[in-house]
Design a protein around this motif. Structure first.
Motif, PDB file in Angstrom:
ATOM      1  N   ALA A 208       0.810  -1.222   0.000  1.00 30.89           N
ATOM      2  CA  ALA A 208       0.000   0.000   0.000  1.00 30.89           C
ATOM      3  C   ALA A 208       0.844   1.274   0.000  1.00 30.89           C
ATOM      4  O   ALA A 208       0.284   2.387  -0.080  1.00 30.89           O
ATOM      5  CB  ALA A 208      -0.937  -0.010   1.208  1.00 30.89           C
ATOM      6  N   GLU A 209       2.162   1.158   0.090  1.00 32.89           N
ATOM      7  CA  GLU A 209       3.010   2.352   0.143  1.00 32.89           C
ATOM      8  C   GLU A 209       2.903   3.157  -1.154  1.00 32.89           C
ATOM      9  O   GLU A 209       2.822   2.598  -2.251  1.00 32.89           O
ATOM     10  CB  GLU A 209       4.458   1.955   0.414  1.00 32.89           C
ATOM     11  CG  GLU A 209       4.674   1.425   1.821  1.00 32.89           C
ATOM     12  CD  GLU A 209       6.088   0.923   2.072  1.00 32.89           C
ATOM     13  OE1 GLU A 209       6.329   0.408   3.173  1.00 32.89           O
ATOM     14  OE2 GLU A 209       6.944   1.052   1.170  1.00 32.89           O
ATOM     15  N   VAL A 210       2.903   4.482  -1.007  1.00 31.97           N
ATOM     16  CA  VAL A 210       2.725   5.382  -2.150  1.00 31.97           C
ATOM     17  C   VAL A 210       3.893   6.361  -2.210  1.00 31.97           C
ATOM     18  O   VAL A 210       4.258   6.980  -1.204  1.00 31.97           O
ATOM     19  CB  VAL A 210       1.405   6.169  -2.036  1.00 31.97           C
ATOM     20  CG1 VAL A 210       1.281   7.158  -3.187  1.00 31.97           C
ATOM     21  CG2 VAL A 210       0.214   5.212  -2.015  1.00 31.97           C
ATOM     22  N   ARG A 211       4.475   6.500  -3.388  1.00 36.49           N
ATOM     23  CA  ARG A 211       5.517   7.498  -3.629  1.00 36.49           C
ATOM     24  C   ARG A 211       4.892   8.663  -4.396  1.00 36.49           C
ATOM     25  O   ARG A 211       4.271   8.470  -5.440  1.00 36.49           O
ATOM     26  CB  ARG A 211       6.673   6.885  -4.419  1.00 36.49           C
ATOM     27  CG  ARG A 211       7.831   7.835  -4.647  1.00 36.49           C
ATOM     28  CD  ARG A 211       8.990   7.172  -5.384  1.00 36.49           C
ATOM     29  NE  ARG A 211       8.552   6.644  -6.671  1.00 36.49           N
ATOM     30  CZ  ARG A 211       8.484   5.362  -6.970  1.00 36.49           C
ATOM     31  NH1 ARG A 211       8.799   4.440  -6.081  1.00 36.49           N
ATOM     32  NH2 ARG A 211       8.082   4.963  -8.171  1.00 36.49           N
ATOM     33  N   ARG A 212       5.051   9.879  -3.903  1.00 36.10           N
ATOM     34  CA  ARG A 212       4.409  11.054  -4.500  1.00 36.10           C
ATOM     35  C   ARG A 212       4.907  11.295  -5.929  1.00 36.10           C
ATOM     36  O   ARG A 212       4.130  11.574  -6.834  1.00 36.10           O
ATOM     37  CB  ARG A 212       4.695  12.279  -3.639  1.00 36.10           C
ATOM     38  CG  ARG A 212       3.984  13.542  -4.094  1.00 36.10           C
ATOM     39  CD  ARG A 212       2.504  13.491  -3.787  1.00 36.10           C
ATOM     40  NE  ARG A 212       1.823  14.730  -4.172  1.00 36.10           N
ATOM     41  CZ  ARG A 212       0.596  15.030  -3.818  1.00 36.10           C
ATOM     42  NH1 ARG A 212      -0.094  14.182  -3.078  1.00 36.10           N
ATOM     43  NH2 ARG A 212       0.044  16.158  -4.194  1.00 36.10           N
ATOM     44  N   GLY A 213       6.204  11.231  -6.150  1.00 39.14           N
ATOM     45  CA  GLY A 213       6.784  11.322  -7.473  1.00 39.14           C
ATOM     46  C   GLY A 213       6.438  12.587  -8.223  1.00 39.14           C
ATOM     47  O   GLY A 213       6.556  13.706  -7.696  1.00 39.14           O
ATOM     48  N   ALA A 214       5.998  12.450  -9.472  1.00 43.50           N
ATOM     49  CA  ALA A 214       5.752  13.588 -10.357  1.00 43.50           C
ATOM     50  C   ALA A 214       4.463  14.340 -10.026  1.00 43.50           C
ATOM     51  O   ALA A 214       4.204  15.412 -10.593  1.00 43.50           O
ATOM     52  CB  ALA A 214       5.703  13.108 -11.809  1.00 43.50           C
ATOM     53  N   ASN A 215       3.651  13.813  -9.129  1.00 46.37           N
ATOM     54  CA  ASN A 215       2.430  14.498  -8.697  1.00 46.37           C
ATOM     55  C   ASN A 215       2.833  15.563  -7.671  1.00 46.37           C
ATOM     56  O   ASN A 215       2.872  15.314  -6.467  1.00 46.37           O
ATOM     57  CB  ASN A 215       1.450  13.494  -8.093  1.00 46.37           C
ATOM     58  CG  ASN A 215       0.147  14.136  -7.660  1.00 46.37           C
ATOM     59  OD1 ASN A 215      -0.165  15.256  -8.056  1.00 46.37           O
ATOM     60  ND2 ASN A 215      -0.603  13.437  -6.826  1.00 46.37           N
ATOM     61  N   THR A 216       3.142  16.747  -8.159  1.00 47.94           N
ATOM     62  CA  THR A 216       3.758  17.790  -7.328  1.00 47.94           C
ATOM     63  C   THR A 216       2.938  18.096  -6.086  1.00 47.94           C
ATOM     64  O   THR A 216       1.722  18.301  -6.144  1.00 47.94           O
ATOM     65  CB  THR A 216       3.939  19.086  -8.145  1.00 47.94           C
ATOM     66  OG1 THR A 216       4.742  18.800  -9.295  1.00 47.94           O
ATOM     67  CG2 THR A 216       4.609  20.166  -7.299  1.00 47.94           C
TER      68      THR A 216
END
Length: 426
Positions: A208-216
Motif C-alpha cells: 500500500a506504500e505510495v511514492r508522490r513522485g511527479a504528482n507535485t
C-alpha cells in the motif's frame, strides 16, 4: 578493542583514560580534513542507484538515469544520505600531536542521533570531500553502561567546486564494554518471531506504500495535522546488513576487509579485531550481524546502524515530498536498539507551515515504531515545497564560513598534490 588469543582466557578490561576525555574536550571547534576515502569517491548512476537500493529505496530520482531529465533537477540525483558512502580523501598537512583524536581504546561506540542539513543535490560526476571536528563533549552516567562520553561531531561535505553539499552533526555515545555486560536491562527482550499471517500483514503495508513522485506537492495544499502515510521496514535480517554494506556503507576508517587485506588491516588497528568463538580475529563491527558476539557484551542480539535508520527516515520523507520538493533538514534520535528480527513501521504528520523569505517550509514529526510498540527513532524535519504562487522550491544557502574552510582545504590539498608530483619528477 582487543582480547586474549584464546577463548578460555578472560578478556582484557578497558576503561576511559582521563587523557582521552580531556583531549576530546580540547578539540571542540577544531576542523580537520578527512584523509580517508569512503567506499566510493565520485557519484555515478550505478553508485547512486545501488546506494538507494541498499536501504530499500526505489525512487526513480535516485535509481533511474533517465527519469531526472524531466524534473527540475535536470538529471539523476543522489539519495540524501549518500554522505555515508561517498567521500574522496583530501591531502592535508600532518595533524599536530596535540590535535589528534583520542583513540578511546577498548571503548564501544554507537550512534545516538544525527542532525543533517542539505544545501544542494549531488549529481553524476560530482566528487565529494569532507572535513570534520568535535562540536560538543559531555561526560555522564548511563543506565546501560555506567560511565559514558557523549561526543557530537560535525561532518561537512563539499564538492569539487568547494560548494558545501550538506552538514551532519552526529551524536555518538562511548561506553566501557565490560560495564554493559554487567547490566541486566536487556535480559527480558526476546528475539522476534513471525507467523505467515504476521508476514502477510507487513506485506500489506509494503503493497500500500505510495511514492508522490511527479504528482507535485504544493505548499498551499498541505494542511497541519495531515498524515505522511505509512511505511514498513523489516523484519531486519543479516541479509539487510550485508546489502547495506554492499551498497556503499564502507565504514571508514575501520574498513573491514578480507584475506590479505584483512591481515594488513589487523596490523593497522589490532584492537578492532576480537577473536570470535572459534578463536579467529574478527572485526568488533560484527556486533551488527553476529548475535553471538552481541550477547557476549550484554545485548540480546545483533542490531542495525543508526545511519541505516536515518536512511529509512529520509526514504519515508522523500516518498512523501515528491520530485519537486527538497528535504532541508532532519534531526533524529536512536532511542532503542533495532535487533535482528525487528520490524519498524514509519508514520508521521505535519506540525507546522511557515514562509521564510522566498522559502515555503513545512515542519513534520515522524517516527519508527517497532513490533514491541517502542518508538526507537523519533525525528523532526523541515521540507521546502514549491508554491503555486512563486513556483519552484527554493534551496537553503550553505554557511559562508564553512564554504570558506572547504575552499581552503581543497586549495591546500591541490598544493600538496602538486608538491608530490614535483618530487616524483625529481
Amino acid at each position: 578493542m582487543s582480547s586474549s588469543q584464546t577463548t578460555d582466557s578472560k578478556p582484557e578490561i578497558y576503561t576511559f583514560r582521563e587523557e582521552d576525555i580531556q583531549r576530546a574536550r580540547d578539540l571542540v571547534g577544531v576542523y580537520h580534513a578527512v584523509t580517508q576515502r569512503e567506499q566510493y569517491t565520485r557519484a555515478t548512476p550505478d553508485i547512486m542507484r545501488n546506494f538507494a537500493r541498499s536501504y530499500g529505496d526505489d525512487n526513480p530520482l535516485f535509481v533511474d538515469e533517465e527519469y531526472g531529465l524531466d524534473t527540475r533537477w535536470g538529471g539523476q540525483i543522489a539519495p540524501p544520505m549518500i554522505n555515508i558512502g561517498l567521500t574522496k580523501d583530501l591531502l592535508a598537512d600532518p595533524v599536530p600531536k596535540e590535535q589528534r583524536r583520542p583513540s578511546f581504546r577498548g571503548i564501544h561506540v554507537f550512534v545516538s542521533g544525527t542532525t543533517t542539513d542539505w544545501y544542494r543535490p549531488v549529481y553524476d560526476g560530482d566528487t565529494l570531500y569532507s572535513f570534520q571536528g568535535f562540536e560538543n563533549v559531555e561526560l555522564k552516567e548511563s543506565e546501560f553502561a555506567g560511565r559514558s562520553l557523549i561526543v557530537t561531531r560535525i561532518h561537512v561535505q563539499f564538492n569539487q567546486r568547494a560548494e558545501v553539499v550538506q552538514t551532519q552533526r552526529v551524536i555518538t555515545i562511548h561506553t566501557e564494554r565490560h560495564e554493559s555486560k554487567k547490566r541486566k536491562k536487556y535480559d527480558a527482550i526476546e528475539p522476534a518471531s513471525y507467523t505467515p499471517e504476521d508476514i502477510a500483514k507487513i506485506d500489506e503495508i509494503y503493497a500500500a506504500e505510495v511514492r508522490r513522485g511527479a504528482n507535485t506537492r504544493y505548499f498551499e495544499d498541505v494542511e497541519v495535522g495531515a498524515s505522511l502515510g505509512t511505511m514498513a521496514k523489516g523484519p531486519l535480517t543479516t541479509t539487510d546488513m550485508v546489502v547495506f554494506h554492499s551498497g556503499g556503507y564502507g565504514f571508514a576508517p575501520y574498513t573491514p576487509s578480507s584475506s590479505r587485506l584483512a591481515y594488513k588491516n589487523r596490523q593497522r588497528i589490532a584492537p578492532f579485531y576480537i577473536p570470535n568463538e572459534q578463536g579467529i580475529p574478527d572485526v568488533a563491527q560484527r556486533i551488527h550481524w553476529d548475535s553471538e558476539y552481541a550477547r557476549s557484551i550484554g545485548l540480546p542480539a545483533a542490531y542495525d546502524y543508526g545511519m541505516m535508520r536515518d536512511c529509512w527516515l529520509s526514504h519515508f520523507l522523500t516518498d512523501w515530498i515528491g520530485d519537486e520538493g527538497w528535504l532541508e533538514t532532519m534531526s533524529s534520535q536512536m532511542r532503542k536498539f533495532n535487533y535482528l528480527g525487528d520490524t519498524h513501521i514509519f508514520t508521521g504528520e505535519v506540525v507546522g507551515k511557515r514562509i521564510e523569505g522566498d522559502r515555503y517550509l513545512v515542519d513534520v514529526e515522524l517516527r519508527g515504531t517497532s513490533q514491541r510498540g517502542e518508538v526507537t527513532c523519533p525525528a523532526t524535519a523541515t521540507i521546502s515545497l514549491p508554491s503555486r504562487e512563486t513556483g519552484l522550491a527554493v534551496l537553503p544557502t550553505a554557511p559562508v564560513e564553512l564554504e570558506r574552510v572547504a575552499a581552503q582545504m581543497l586549495k591546500r590539498s591541490g598544493e600538496l598534490r602538486a608538491e608530490k608530483r614535483r618530487a616524483a619528477q625529481v
